[in-house]
Each structure stands twice: as C-alpha cells, then as structure tokens.
Scaffold this motif. Structure first.
Motif, PDB file in Angstrom:
ATOM      1  N   VAL A  49      42.718 -84.783  67.765  1.00 19.96           N
ATOM      2  CA  VAL A  49      42.733 -83.353  68.047  1.00 19.96           C
ATOM      3  C   VAL A  49      42.181 -82.608  66.836  1.00 19.96           C
ATOM      4  CG1 VAL A  49      44.189 -81.350  68.560  1.00 19.96           C
ATOM      5  CG2 VAL A  49      44.770 -83.593  69.526  1.00 19.96           C
ATOM      6  N   ILE A  50      41.207 -81.741  67.088  1.00 20.61           N
ATOM      7  CA  ILE A  50      40.662 -80.884  66.029  1.00 20.61           C
ATOM      8  C   ILE A  50      41.115 -79.461  66.316  1.00 20.61           C
ATOM      9  CG2 ILE A  50      38.598 -79.971  64.902  1.00 20.61           C
ATOM     10  CD1 ILE A  50      37.134 -82.546  65.749  1.00 20.61           C
ATOM     11  N   LEU A  51      41.906 -78.911  65.399  1.00 26.74           N
ATOM     12  CA  LEU A  51      42.375 -77.531  65.492  1.00 26.74           C
ATOM     13  C   LEU A  51      41.520 -76.683  64.556  1.00 26.74           C
ATOM     14  CD1 LEU A  51      44.383 -75.317  66.313  1.00 26.74           C
ATOM     15  CD2 LEU A  51      45.897 -76.150  64.492  1.00 26.74           C
ATOM     16  N   GLY A  52      40.933 -75.633  65.096  1.00 23.86           N
ATOM     17  CA  GLY A  52      40.064 -74.769  64.308  1.00 23.86           C
ATOM     18  C   GLY A  52      38.596 -74.930  64.699  1.00 23.86           C
ATOM     19  N   TRP A  53      38.353 -75.557  65.851  1.00 22.17           N
ATOM     20  CA  TRP A  53      36.992 -75.813  66.324  1.00 22.17           C
ATOM     21  C   TRP A  53      36.213 -74.495  66.460  1.00 22.17           C
ATOM     22  CZ3 TRP A  53      33.801 -79.729  66.686  1.00 22.17           C
ATOM     23  CH2 TRP A  53      32.647 -79.596  67.458  1.00 22.17           C
ATOM     24  N   LEU A 102      39.591 -80.384  71.507  1.00 23.94           N
ATOM     25  CA  LEU A 102      39.132 -79.345  70.584  1.00 23.94           C
ATOM     26  C   LEU A 102      39.879 -78.052  70.865  1.00 23.94           C
ATOM     27  CD1 LEU A 102      35.298 -80.049  70.858  1.00 23.94           C
ATOM     28  CD2 LEU A 102      36.983 -81.104  69.331  1.00 23.94           C
ATOM     29  N   ILE A 103      40.492 -77.512  69.816  1.00 27.56           N
ATOM     30  CA  ILE A 103      41.274 -76.284  69.914  1.00 27.56           C
ATOM     31  C   ILE A 103      40.665 -75.281  68.945  1.00 27.56           C
ATOM     32  CG2 ILE A 103      43.564 -75.257  69.688  1.00 27.56           C
ATOM     33  CD1 ILE A 103      44.739 -78.104  70.044  1.00 27.56           C
ATOM     34  N   ASP A 104      40.388 -74.078  69.406  1.00 34.93           N
ATOM     35  CA  ASP A 104      39.768 -73.095  68.517  1.00 34.93           C
ATOM     36  C   ASP A 104      40.788 -72.487  67.555  1.00 34.93           C
ATOM     37  OD1 ASP A 104      41.077 -70.967  69.861  1.00 34.93           O
ATOM     38  OD2 ASP A 104      39.275 -70.382  70.966  1.00 34.93           O
ATOM     39  N   ARG A 105      40.330 -71.588  66.717  1.00 36.90           N
ATOM     40  CA  ARG A 105      41.174 -70.969  65.681  1.00 36.90           C
ATOM     41  C   ARG A 105      42.324 -70.134  66.253  1.00 36.90           C
ATOM     42  NH1 ARG A 105      39.649 -70.856  60.810  1.00 36.90           N
ATOM     43  NH2 ARG A 105      37.698 -71.702  60.091  1.00 36.90           N
ATOM     44  N   ARG A 106      42.170 -69.671  67.498  1.00 36.95           N
ATOM     45  CA  ARG A 106      43.214 -68.860  68.129  1.00 36.95           C
ATOM     46  C   ARG A 106      44.248 -69.713  68.836  1.00 36.95           C
ATOM     47  NH1 ARG A 106      39.949 -65.964  72.194  1.00 36.95           N
ATOM     48  NH2 ARG A 106      39.098 -68.043  72.159  1.00 36.95           N
ATOM     49  N   GLY A 107      44.011 -71.049  68.864  1.00 40.61           N
ATOM     50  CA  GLY A 107      44.950 -71.948  69.531  1.00 40.61           C
ATOM     51  C   GLY A 107      44.611 -72.204  70.981  1.00 40.61           C
ATOM     52  N   VAL A 108      43.379 -71.898  71.381  1.00 43.21           N
ATOM     53  CA  VAL A 108      42.956 -72.108  72.762  1.00 43.21           C
ATOM     54  C   VAL A 108      42.247 -73.458  72.863  1.00 43.21           C
ATOM     55  CG1 VAL A 108      41.509 -71.237  74.645  1.00 43.21           C
ATOM     56  CG2 VAL A 108      42.759 -69.628  73.183  1.00 43.21           C
ATOM     57  N   ILE A 109      42.743 -74.306  73.764  1.00 40.80           N
ATOM     58  CA  ILE A 109      42.112 -75.613  73.977  1.00 40.80           C
ATOM     59  C   ILE A 109      40.817 -75.368  74.744  1.00 40.80           C
ATOM     60  CG2 ILE A 109      42.339 -77.926  74.913  1.00 40.80           C
ATOM     61  CD1 ILE A 109      45.388 -77.525  74.847  1.00 40.80           C
ATOM     62  N   VAL A 110      39.694 -75.781  74.147  1.00 39.71           N
ATOM     63  CA  VAL A 110      38.397 -75.499  74.754  1.00 39.71           C
ATOM     64  C   VAL A 110      37.728 -76.731  75.360  1.00 39.71           C
ATOM     65  CG1 VAL A 110      37.953 -73.411  73.422  1.00 39.71           C
ATOM     66  CG2 VAL A 110      37.252 -75.611  72.489  1.00 39.71           C
ATOM     67  N   HIS A 111      38.068 -77.932  74.900  1.00 40.48           N
ATOM     68  CA  HIS A 111      37.476 -79.157  75.441  1.00 40.48           C
ATOM     69  C   HIS A 111      38.435 -80.332  75.262  1.00 40.48           C
ATOM     70  CE1 HIS A 111      33.443 -77.638  76.168  1.00 40.48           C
ATOM     71  NE2 HIS A 111      33.439 -77.111  74.970  1.00 40.48           N
TER      72      HIS A 111
END
Length: 187
Positions: A49-53, A102-111
């Motif tokens: 898991v990558i947080l901050g994608w 992949l989780i973006d900087r806001r904590g939203v799982i995008v992929h």
C-alpha cells in the motif's frame, strides 16, 4: 489479539508523530489499523500500500487487470471505511490481488492491483546505504531476507517523496512500514 493490536497502534502513533513525511497522522493511523485488523482476521496474504500517491507518478503505474482495480473512479475514503469492513470495494477484497493499493494524500483509495514499475531497489540501496552486502535485504536494513514486494515497497518510499508505504508479507505474516527509503517499523 486486541491488546497486541492496540500496542502496535500506540507504537506506530509515536513513530509517526516523529515522522518528517507530511501526511496527516489520522490517515496514516487509519490505514495501518485497517491492515493490522485484516491481518488478524485473515492469514496468508500479501499487501503493498502506498499512502500519499500523486497523479504525477502515473508513468510508474500500470494496471494489468482492470478487474483488480476496484477503486478506479470510486474514491473510497479510508477515514470513512470501517477497519473491519467486509464491503465489495474495501481493502480486504484485494487481499488475493497482486499489485499495490494506491491512496492519495487525502486518504482516498484511487487504485488497487497496480503494478509499480521502475523502482530499482538496487539503485536505491546504493544511494541509501552504499557498500557491499550479502543481498539487497541486508543492504536496505531488513533483519531477515525479504522478497520483491518489500524491496519494491522500500524503494517506492524513497522514489515517491512524502509517502508512507505499508507491506504485509504473504510468507511470514510480517507488517512493515517504510518512509524515505527506511524501515519505520516491523511487527
């Protein structure tokens, strides 16, 4: 199990509080809690898991099987996801998938099911800890030999600046957290 989980989360909270990675502590903690609770419920799976994608890293991304990308266009927020969720589009549903979440900087799982390409762990290892070592695991600071998922994950935490990367080992059941090409913790 619950007391061990709480101990690990308290330890992680302390480590994250001293982190230079600029991601919100509540999102880091919720991501860790979701993974640690999944490890209690289920054995024998691996996770990356990558947080901050960030979308600017898209050149490193490939989705080989769109059926494994449960979160594309869904935008599921980890802060709203229950740690023991059993929904179709939750982290537990990806436990048998290859590839990263992949989780973006806001904590939203995008992929999910994402192939992360071009991490070059041996190049990263030489930058972080130059010298001669028995293998990449040793050079990157692992106490025991690890395989591709973990080597790619620690390299990703270095290449993708400002991320926190989590892995679950399918073989050992170990949980690692990486930031800036370093091991933050291992349980």
């Amino acid at each position: 199990m619950e007391s061990r989980l709480q101990k690990n989360l308290a330890d992680l909270s302390e480590r994250f509080a001293n982190s230079s990675t600029p991601l919100p502590l509540p999102i880091k903690m919720r991501t860790a809690e979701i993974l640690l609770r999944l490890m209690i419920r289920r054995k024998g799976f691996g996770m990356f898991v990558i947080l901050g994608w960030q979308t600017k890293w898209r050149k490193h991304l490939d989705i080989s099987d769109s059926r494994q990308d449960l979160f594309a266009g869904e935008g599921i927020d980890v802060m709203r996801m229950k740690p023991d969720s059993h929904l179709r589009n939750d982290v537990a549903a990806t436990a048998d998938f290859d590839g990263a979440i992949l989780i973006d900087r806001r904590g939203v799982i995008v992929h999910s099911g994402a192939m992360i390409e071009g991490m070059r762990p041996s190049v990263v290892a030489q930058k972080i800890n130059p010298g001669r070592y028995a293998d990449l695991s040793e050079q990157l600071g692992f106490a025991e030999k690890v395989h591709t998922r973990h080597l790619s994950a620690i390299a990703a935490s270095y290449v993708f600046k400002g991320t926190t990367v989590f892995t679950v080992s399918e073989e050992s059941g170990g949980f690692h957290v990486f930031e800036n090409g370093r091991i933050v913790c291992h349980y």
